[in-house]
Design a protein around this motif. Structure first.
Motif, mmCIF file in Angstrom:
data_model
loop_
_atom_site.group_PDB
_atom_site.id
_atom_site.type_symbol
_atom_site.label_atom_id
_atom_site.label_comp_id
_atom_site.label_asym_id
_atom_site.label_seq_id
_atom_site.Cartn_x
_atom_site.Cartn_y
_atom_site.Cartn_z
ATOM 1 N N SER A 34 -10.463 -43.038 27.087
ATOM 2 C CA SER A 34 -11.238 -42.047 26.976
ATOM 3 C C SER A 34 -10.312 -40.687 26.705
ATOM 4 O O SER A 34 -9.364 -40.686 27.231
ATOM 5 N N THR A 35 -10.921 -39.982 25.725
ATOM 6 C CA THR A 35 -10.132 -38.920 25.250
ATOM 7 C C THR A 35 -11.277 -37.559 25.122
ATOM 8 O O THR A 35 -12.456 -37.855 25.065
ATOM 9 N N LYS A 36 -10.909 -36.287 25.311
ATOM 10 C CA LYS A 36 -11.711 -35.218 25.284
ATOM 11 C C LYS A 36 -11.027 -34.008 24.967
ATOM 12 O O LYS A 36 -9.958 -34.062 25.216
ATOM 13 N N SER A 37 -11.582 -33.235 23.805
ATOM 14 C CA SER A 37 -10.817 -32.360 23.390
ATOM 15 C C SER A 37 -12.066 -31.014 23.262
ATOM 16 O O SER A 37 -13.072 -31.253 23.029
ATOM 17 N N LYS A 38 -11.407 -29.905 23.359
ATOM 18 C CA LYS A 38 -12.162 -28.789 23.240
ATOM 19 C C LYS A 38 -11.346 -27.656 22.570
ATOM 20 O O LYS A 38 -10.363 -27.397 22.706
ATOM 21 N N SER A 39 -12.077 -26.793 21.212
ATOM 22 C CA SER A 39 -11.374 -25.779 20.724
ATOM 23 C C SER A 39 -12.360 -24.972 20.303
ATOM 24 O O SER A 39 -13.542 -24.977 20.284
ATOM 25 N N GLU A 47 -16.416 -29.389 20.649
ATOM 26 C CA GLU A 47 -16.163 -30.269 21.670
ATOM 27 C C GLU A 47 -16.231 -31.708 21.159
ATOM 28 O O GLU A 47 -17.302 -31.926 20.439
ATOM 29 N N SER A 48 -15.214 -32.510 21.577
ATOM 30 C CA SER A 48 -15.372 -33.861 21.248
ATOM 31 C C SER A 48 -14.972 -34.740 22.327
ATOM 32 O O SER A 48 -14.080 -34.490 23.018
ATOM 33 N N LYS A 49 -15.832 -35.859 22.776
ATOM 34 C CA LYS A 49 -15.629 -36.810 23.659
ATOM 35 C C LYS A 49 -15.749 -38.246 23.111
ATOM 36 O O LYS A 49 -16.576 -38.564 22.353
ATOM 37 N N ASN A 79 -19.809 -31.906 19.315
ATOM 38 C CA ASN A 79 -20.701 -30.831 19.542
ATOM 39 C C ASN A 79 -20.030 -29.543 18.882
ATOM 40 O O ASN A 79 -18.963 -29.267 19.101
ATOM 41 N N SER A 80 -20.449 -28.711 18.113
ATOM 42 C CA SER A 80 -20.253 -27.716 17.436
ATOM 43 C C SER A 80 -21.314 -26.728 17.279
ATOM 44 O O SER A 80 -22.437 -26.881 16.923
ATOM 45 N N GLY A 81 -20.910 -25.609 17.275
ATOM 46 C CA GLY A 81 -21.980 -24.511 17.025
ATOM 47 C C GLY A 81 -22.419 -24.152 15.577
ATOM 48 O O GLY A 81 -23.720 -23.715 15.769
ATOM 49 N N THR A 83 -22.555 -26.897 13.196
ATOM 50 C CA THR A 83 -22.971 -28.066 12.561
ATOM 51 C C THR A 83 -23.734 -29.052 13.706
ATOM 52 O O THR A 83 -23.785 -28.626 14.933
ATOM 53 N N PRO A 84 -24.542 -30.000 13.102
ATOM 54 C CA PRO A 84 -25.615 -30.793 14.102
ATOM 55 C C PRO A 84 -24.663 -31.404 15.167
ATOM 56 O O PRO A 84 -23.449 -32.046 14.801
ATOM 57 N N ASN A 85 -25.254 -31.530 16.248
ATOM 58 C CA ASN A 85 -24.687 -32.398 17.348
ATOM 59 C C ASN A 85 -24.689 -33.825 16.598
ATOM 60 O O ASN A 85 -25.763 -34.494 16.224
ATOM 61 N N GLN A 86 -23.576 -34.356 16.942
ATOM 62 C CA GLN A 86 -23.431 -35.886 16.552
ATOM 63 C C GLN A 86 -23.203 -36.644 17.892
ATOM 64 O O GLN A 86 -22.471 -36.290 18.746
ATOM 65 N N GLU A 87 -23.628 -38.056 18.057
ATOM 66 C CA GLU A 87 -23.536 -39.127 18.954
ATOM 67 C C GLU A 87 -23.589 -40.180 18.237
ATOM 68 O O GLU A 87 -24.329 -40.712 17.452
ATOM 69 N N GLN A 88 -22.634 -41.275 18.587
ATOM 70 C CA GLN A 88 -22.486 -42.515 17.902
ATOM 71 C C GLN A 88 -22.057 -43.461 19.052
ATOM 72 O O GLN A 88 -21.157 -43.300 19.838
ATOM 73 N N LYS A 89 -22.782 -44.521 19.014
ATOM 74 C CA LYS A 89 -22.795 -45.722 20.087
ATOM 75 C C LYS A 89 -22.475 -46.933 19.328
ATOM 76 O O LYS A 89 -22.866 -46.986 18.149
ATOM 77 N N SER A 90 -21.508 -47.747 19.815
ATOM 78 C CA SER A 90 -21.343 -48.905 19.020
ATOM 79 C C SER A 90 -21.123 -50.021 19.919
ATOM 80 O O SER A 90 -20.737 -49.977 21.113
#
Length: 211
Positions: A34-39, A47-49, A79-81, A83-90
Motif C-alpha cells: 500500500s502506497t499513498k502520495s500527495k503533492s 493525490e495517488s493511492k 486524483n488531480s485538480g 485532469t480527470p479522476n482515475q480509478e483502476q481495479k485489477s
C-alpha cells in the motif's frame, strides 16, 4: 541411554535442516503493498493511492519442488485538480512451479516458471457539465521464468525475494468513451511484448507460513 540421545539429536538435526523443503509441506502466503502520495503543483493538489493484495498457496510435491497458485487484487486511484479522476481495479491469478537449490544451511536459490492472467478496468471521470467519461478494460495473458532467493527462517516461516524474471505477455484492451456531445466511441487494441527485468528493478518479497 547415550545411544538413544544421540539418535534423537541426529533426527532433530536432520529435521531442522530439511523441514522446509520436504515433500508434503504446505506454504500459505499473504502480501499487502500500500502506497499513498500527495503533492501540490500550480495550486492543484495531486493525490495517488495504490493498494495491492496477494493470497497464495503452494505445495511441495517432492523435496525441493513446489507448485503454487496466487490470487491478486489491486485498486489504484489518482486524483488531480486539472485532469480527470482515475480509478483502476485489477484481478488476476497465476500458476507457478519452483525448484529450490541449497546454498548455505536454510538459504536456498530457486528458479521456476509461471502462467498468469490479469483482468483490469480503468475509469476516467471528468468533473463538470456536460458529463464525460472514458473506461478501459484489459485482459492480459503471460508466461514467464523467474528466480530468486529463499530463506527458511524457521519451521513455520520463510522469506522469499524475486530477483530476475523474463515474461511474454499478450493483452487486449477495449476503450469506451462518451464525449461532451454525448457521442459514444469504442476502440480495441492488442499488444504482444517480451520483457526481462534484472536484479534491482524487479526486487519483490513474499512471506510464507509453512505447515
Amino acid at each position: 541411554m547415550k545411544k538413544q540421545l544421540l539418535v534423537t539429536a541426529m533426527a532433530v538435526g536432520i529435521s531442522l535442516c530439511g523441514f522446509a523443503q520436504t515433500k508434503g509441506t504446505n506454504a500459505l502466503s499473504f502480501g499487502v503493498n500500500s502506497t499513498k502520495s500527495k503533492s501540490s503543483v500550480n495550486n492543484y493538489e495531486i493525490e495517488s493511492k495504490n493498494n495491492n493484495f496477494t493470497l497464495g498457496y503452494g505445495y511441495f510435491f517432492k523435496d525441493n519442488d513446489k507448485i503454487g497458485l496466487d490470487l491478486t487484487y489491486g485498486l489504484n486511484k489518482f486524483n488531480s485538480g486539472n485532469t480527470p479522476n482515475q480509478e483502476q481495479k485489477s484481478y488476476g491469478g497465476n500458476l507457478s512451479y519452483q525448484h529450490y537449490f541449497p546454498l548455505v544451511k536454510t538459504l536456498f536459490a530457486y528458479a521456476g516458471g509461471k502462467a498468469a492472467y490479469t483482468y483490469s478496468k480503468n475509469k476516467n471521470l471528468y468533473e463538470g457539465a456536460p458529463p464525460q467519461s472514458s473506461s478501459f478494460t484489459s485482459n492480459q495473458y503471460a508466461v514467464g521464468a523467474y528466480g530468486g532467493i529463499t530463506w527458511f527462517v524457521s519451521k513455520r516461516f520463510a522469506l522469499e525475494t524475486s530477483l530476475l524474471s523474463a515474461d511474454i505477455t499478450y493483452s487486449k484492451t477495449e476503450q469506451n468513451e462518451i464525449n461532451a456531445n454525448n457521442l459514444f466511441t469504442k476502440n480495441e487494441y492488442t499488444s504482444f511484448n517480451l520483457s526481462s527485468q534484472g536484479f534491482i528493478n524487479n526486487l519483490g518479497f513474499k512471506i510464507y507460513v509453512l505447515f
